[in-house]
Design a protein around this motif. Structure first.
Motif, PDB file in Angstrom:
ATOM      1  N   ASN A  80       0.797  -1.218  -0.016  1.00 41.55           N
ATOM      2  CA  ASN A  80      -0.154  -0.182  -0.056  1.00 41.55           C
ATOM      3  C   ASN A  80       0.766   1.254   0.032  1.00 41.55           C
ATOM      4  OD1 ASN A  80      -2.387  -1.384  -0.221  1.00 41.55           O
ATOM      5  ND2 ASN A  80      -2.507  -1.459   2.180  1.00 41.55           N
ATOM      6  N   GLY A  81       1.959   1.300   0.845  1.00 41.62           N
ATOM      7  CA  GLY A  81       2.719   2.549   0.613  1.00 41.62           C
ATOM      8  C   GLY A  81       3.511   2.601  -0.662  1.00 41.62           C
ATOM      9  N   LEU A  82       3.912   1.504  -1.328  1.00 39.10           N
ATOM     10  CA  LEU A  82       4.395   1.623  -2.942  1.00 39.10           C
ATOM     11  C   LEU A  82       3.384   2.077  -3.578  1.00 39.10           C
ATOM     12  CD1 LEU A  82       6.640  -1.490  -2.967  1.00 39.10           C
ATOM     13  CD2 LEU A  82       7.439   0.848  -2.724  1.00 39.10           C
ATOM     14  N   LEU A  83       2.288   1.598  -3.441  1.00 47.03           N
ATOM     15  CA  LEU A  83       0.828   2.020  -4.442  1.00 47.03           C
ATOM     16  C   LEU A  83       0.639   3.571  -4.077  1.00 47.03           C
ATOM     17  CD1 LEU A  83      -1.383  -0.972  -4.560  1.00 47.03           C
ATOM     18  CD2 LEU A  83       0.152  -0.268  -6.238  1.00 47.03           C
ATOM     19  N   PHE A  84       0.952   4.124  -2.643  1.00 48.42           N
ATOM     20  CA  PHE A  84       0.606   5.445  -2.519  1.00 48.42           C
ATOM     21  C   PHE A  84       1.784   6.378  -3.232  1.00 48.42           C
ATOM     22  CE2 PHE A  84       0.216   9.196   0.405  1.00 48.42           C
ATOM     23  CZ  PHE A  84      -0.963   9.341   0.526  1.00 48.42           C
ATOM     24  N   LEU A  85       2.854   5.925  -3.340  1.00 48.58           N
ATOM     25  CA  LEU A  85       4.037   6.534  -3.726  1.00 48.58           C
ATOM     26  C   LEU A  85       3.909   6.685  -5.359  1.00 48.58           C
ATOM     27  CD1 LEU A  85       7.532   5.390  -2.201  1.00 48.58           C
ATOM     28  CD2 LEU A  85       6.918   7.789  -2.672  1.00 48.58           C
ATOM     29  N   LEU A  86       3.580   5.537  -6.005  1.00 54.79           N
ATOM     30  CA  LEU A  86       3.036   5.630  -7.447  1.00 54.79           C
ATOM     31  C   LEU A  86       2.141   6.400  -7.650  1.00 54.79           C
ATOM     32  CD1 LEU A  86       3.520   4.284 -10.121  1.00 54.79           C
ATOM     33  CD2 LEU A  86       1.686   2.412  -9.400  1.00 54.79           C
ATOM     34  N   THR A  87       1.063   6.631  -6.660  1.00 47.87           N
ATOM     35  CA  THR A  87       0.084   7.535  -6.957  1.00 47.87           C
ATOM     36  C   THR A  87       0.520   8.988  -7.124  1.00 47.87           C
ATOM     37  OG1 THR A  87      -1.814   6.511  -5.825  1.00 47.87           O
ATOM     38  CG2 THR A  87      -2.048   8.381  -6.133  1.00 47.87           C
ATOM     39  N   SER A  88       1.394   9.265  -6.124  1.00 48.11           N
ATOM     40  CA  SER A  88       2.052  10.537  -6.060  1.00 48.11           C
ATOM     41  C   SER A  88       2.968  10.824  -7.197  1.00 48.11           C
ATOM     42  CB  SER A  88       3.126  10.607  -4.842  1.00 48.11           C
ATOM     43  OG  SER A  88       3.842  11.721  -4.757  1.00 48.11           O
ATOM     44  N   TRP A  89       3.637   9.820  -7.776  1.00 49.12           N
ATOM     45  CA  TRP A  89       4.436   9.775  -8.966  1.00 49.12           C
ATOM     46  C   TRP A  89       3.514  10.164 -10.183  1.00 49.12           C
ATOM     47  CZ3 TRP A  89       4.912   6.987 -13.595  1.00 49.12           C
ATOM     48  CH2 TRP A  89       6.215   7.521 -14.306  1.00 49.12           C
ATOM     49  N   ILE A  90       2.600   9.485 -10.361  1.00 52.61           N
ATOM     50  CA  ILE A  90       1.645   9.929 -11.528  1.00 52.61           C
ATOM     51  C   ILE A  90       1.083  11.094 -11.518  1.00 52.61           C
ATOM     52  CG2 ILE A  90      -0.608   8.963 -12.386  1.00 52.61           C
ATOM     53  CD1 ILE A  90       0.139   6.243 -11.781  1.00 52.61           C
ATOM     54  N   ALA A  91       0.544  11.511 -10.262  1.00 51.37           N
ATOM     55  CA  ALA A  91       0.002  13.039 -10.008  1.00 51.37           C
ATOM     56  C   ALA A  91       1.340  14.009 -10.321  1.00 51.37           C
ATOM     57  CB  ALA A  91      -0.262  13.235  -8.599  1.00 51.37           C
ATOM     58  N   GLU A  92       2.274  13.931 -10.031  1.00 50.94           N
ATOM     59  CA  GLU A  92       3.342  14.838 -10.521  1.00 50.94           C
ATOM     60  C   GLU A  92       3.819  14.718 -11.953  1.00 50.94           C
ATOM     61  OE1 GLU A  92       8.369  15.031 -10.054  1.00 50.94           O
ATOM     62  OE2 GLU A  92       7.211  13.967  -8.447  1.00 50.94           O
ATOM     63  N   GLN A  93       3.698  13.481 -12.621  1.00 49.35           N
ATOM     64  CA  GLN A  93       3.696  13.506 -14.135  1.00 49.35           C
ATOM     65  C   GLN A  93       2.413  14.224 -14.566  1.00 49.35           C
ATOM     66  OE1 GLN A  93       6.563  12.304 -15.363  1.00 49.35           O
ATOM     67  NE2 GLN A  93       7.312  12.207 -12.993  1.00 49.35           N
ATOM     68  N   ALA A  94       1.372  14.185 -13.923  1.00 42.39           N
ATOM     69  CA  ALA A  94       0.293  14.893 -14.343  1.00 42.39           C
ATOM     70  C   ALA A  94       0.233  16.401 -14.390  1.00 42.39           C
ATOM     71  CB  ALA A  94      -1.218  14.163 -14.259  1.00 42.39           C
ATOM     72  N   GLY A  95       1.138  16.860 -13.648  1.00 41.19           N
ATOM     73  CA  GLY A  95       1.341  18.322 -13.430  1.00 41.19           C
ATOM     74  C   GLY A  95       0.527  18.568 -11.940  1.00 41.19           C
ATOM     75  N   LEU A  96       0.171  17.764 -11.325  1.00 40.22           N
ATOM     76  CA  LEU A  96      -0.657  17.985 -10.070  1.00 40.22           C
ATOM     77  C   LEU A  96       0.288  18.414  -8.909  1.00 40.22           C
ATOM     78  CD1 LEU A  96      -3.357  15.181 -10.386  1.00 40.22           C
ATOM     79  CD2 LEU A  96      -3.556  17.650 -10.969  1.00 40.22           C
ATOM     80  N   ALA A  97      -0.114  19.165  -7.896  1.00 42.71           N
ATOM     81  CA  ALA A  97       0.810  19.546  -6.889  1.00 42.71           C
ATOM     82  C   ALA A  97       0.717  18.738  -5.657  1.00 42.71           C
ATOM     83  CB  ALA A  97       0.463  21.098  -6.488  1.00 42.71           C
ATOM     84  N   PHE A  98       0.843  17.489  -5.822  1.00 42.00           N
ATOM     85  CA  PHE A  98       0.359  16.476  -4.812  1.00 42.00           C
ATOM     86  C   PHE A  98       1.748  15.842  -4.777  1.00 42.00           C
ATOM     87  CE2 PHE A  98      -0.286  12.110  -3.142  1.00 42.00           C
ATOM     88  CZ  PHE A  98      -0.832  12.544  -1.973  1.00 42.00           C
ATOM     89  N   GLU A  99       2.530  15.961  -3.587  1.00 42.04           N
ATOM     90  CA  GLU A  99       3.943  15.401  -3.314  1.00 42.04           C
ATOM     91  C   GLU A  99       4.051  14.491  -2.040  1.00 42.04           C
ATOM     92  OE1 GLU A  99       6.923  18.326  -3.065  1.00 42.04           O
ATOM     93  OE2 GLU A  99       6.122  19.344  -4.872  1.00 42.04           O
ATOM     94  N   VAL A 100       4.566  13.307  -2.231  1.00 43.60           N
ATOM     95  CA  VAL A 100       4.940  12.470  -0.999  1.00 43.60           C
ATOM     96  C   VAL A 100       6.336  12.376  -0.868  1.00 43.60           C
ATOM     97  CG1 VAL A 100       4.663  10.329   0.104  1.00 43.60           C
ATOM     98  CG2 VAL A 100       2.789  11.155  -1.257  1.00 43.60           C
ATOM     99  N   ASP A 101       7.073  12.673   0.110  1.00 42.88           N
ATOM    100  CA  ASP A 101       8.419  12.681   0.441  1.00 42.88           C
ATOM    101  C   ASP A 101       9.228  11.482   0.184  1.00 42.88           C
ATOM    102  OD1 ASP A 101       8.589  15.414   0.524  1.00 42.88           O
ATOM    103  OD2 ASP A 101       8.571  15.482   2.817  1.00 42.88           O
ATOM    104  N   GLY A 102       8.719  10.379   0.811  1.00 43.12           N
ATOM    105  CA  GLY A 102       9.425   9.137   0.602  1.00 43.12           C
ATOM    106  C   GLY A 102       8.486   7.907   0.978  1.00 43.12           C
ATOM    107  N   PHE A 103       9.227   6.601   0.858  1.00 46.51           N
ATOM    108  CA  PHE A 103       8.343   5.577   1.331  1.00 46.51           C
ATOM    109  C   PHE A 103       8.206   5.498   2.900  1.00 46.51           C
ATOM    110  CE2 PHE A 103       8.396   1.066   3.005  1.00 46.51           C
ATOM    111  CZ  PHE A 103       7.396   0.746   2.125  1.00 46.51           C
ATOM    112  N   TRP A 104       9.172   5.560   3.817  1.00 43.43           N
ATOM    113  CA  TRP A 104       8.834   5.678   5.023  1.00 43.43           C
ATOM    114  C   TRP A 104       9.158   7.063   5.751  1.00 43.43           C
ATOM    115  CZ3 TRP A 104       6.416   3.112   8.689  1.00 43.43           C
ATOM    116  CH2 TRP A 104       6.561   3.609   9.989  1.00 43.43           C
ATOM    117  N   PRO A 105       8.474   7.470   6.707  1.00 39.10           N
ATOM    118  CA  PRO A 105       7.074   7.275   6.999  1.00 39.10           C
ATOM    119  C   PRO A 105       5.942   7.796   6.217  1.00 39.10           C
ATOM    120  CG  PRO A 105       7.671   8.984   8.285  1.00 39.10           C
ATOM    121  CD  PRO A 105       8.902   8.758   7.464  1.00 39.10           C
TER     122      PRO A 105
END
Length: 128
Positions: A80-105
């Motif tokens: 689930n953490g990796l899928l959350f990171l993937l969501t953040s990456w896709i959002a970034e590629q789409a130009g959305l201002a949503f960021e997740v700093d890293g896997f943990w925490p």
């Protein structure tokens, strides 16, 4: 019609959970200039998260069934953490201002938080 209503309710609940996660969990940020832009970004991120979970989660559970059994389901936190990171990456590629700093925490806690909040709000609001 009920299917569409349920889908929109789940999307709104997930968007609300993401908004709360940006407020409460360090390392998860949403930076926008206006309330309208924030709402649109949250809805799009919630939709991305829904698609990522709907497409990849069943495949991962099927392929990694042994790991789920071996770890008594704790590997789900990692997945689930990796899928959350993937969501953040896709959002970034789409130009959305949503960021997740890293896997943990950030990603692990964010995924756990969003899952719990959507489960609770879904149980309360999505009653037919």
């Amino acid at each position: 019609m009920n299917f569409l209503k349920g889908l929109l309710i789940r999307l709104a609940i997930t968007a609300l959970a993401f908004w709360l996660a940006t407020l409460l969990i360090p390392g998860i940020r949403l930076e926008s200039d206006s309330v309208t832009q924030t709402i649109i970004t949250l809805i799009l991120v919630a939709a991305i998260f829904g698609v990522v979970n709907a497409v990849l989660q069943p495949v991962i559970k099927t392929v990694g069934c042994g790991f789920y059994l071996l770890t008594l389901g704790l590997i789900a936190l990692v997945v689930n953490g990796l899928l959350f990171l993937l969501t953040s990456w896709i959002a970034e590629q789409a130009g959305l201002a949503f960021e997740v700093d890293g896997f943990w925490p950030a990603a692990v806690l964010g995924a756990l938080f969003v899952s719990v909040v959507t489960w609770i709000l879904g149980a309360v609001l999505d009653r037919d």
